[in-house]
Design an enzyme around this catalytic site. Sequence first.
Site: not given
Length: 285
Positions: A57, A266
């Site tokens: 990711s 993230h």
Amino acid sequence: MWRHPVFAAHHPRRSASGRRFRRGLFMLTAAATAAVTLMATNASATGADHYVALGDSYSSGVGAGSYTSSSGSCDRSTNAYSQLWANSRHPASYVSVACSGATTQDVLNNQLSALSSGTTLVSITIGGNDVGFSSVMETCVLDSDSACLNAINTATSQAKTILPGRLATTFAAIRRAAPSAHVVVLGYPELYDLSHSWYCPGLSGTDRSALNNAADLLDTQISAAAQNAGDTFADVRGQFHGHELCDFFNEWLHSVDVTDVSDSYHPTADGQSGGYYAAFSAVAP
């Protein structure tokens, strides 16, 4: 022989003027040739690469928004560092097969087919999901300090024992699939600025320190595996310094997002450009 003063004076001036004209013309021609050569060289350097982005990711761009519909649950973002590099360098070809949640086994099973003997550049982030990074973060957010530290200890143990072999196998497979490629392995950032932790809400300072130490250990293992494989390791921690969680108004990472849990921890779009793209561009040809 007697010479009229007008002609005697005029001839040298005309000769000097001609010499100056020829020198100017030569310099202009040389400059134009150099400019054309430089443009051709730059076009060759940027346009000759066949670039493939692999990984999890952090490479697909989760958290950066602007996901392509064709990528489905892999959540590949147009703000991901690999796309930003392709936009600026205009390689001969570019494809990203990075996918949210990918492990080393997913790279081996589902991503290597994008490589070929003609691939000249490869990038990858991998390893976090192999040691259960996302579940560790979930435990730390939802459970007690002791549960968080136990989860971190389990993950760091796996990073020391299981991960090195998995990384070695994966990097060797990439080399076989793309023998001529420059392979760039990027690491993970530390999550928290501990110098601001005392007034930052959320996890305890103990948990944050343990999570940063775990990120450092993960990067150490990834860096060693990359070096052993003859690949380039790009450390992103320097770029993220001053932009971690608790760096209010300057954060390049998402904290816990209850509206979209997958974004949590993230990089934002700024994190992809200022952190990952900067680190990758510094070592990519």
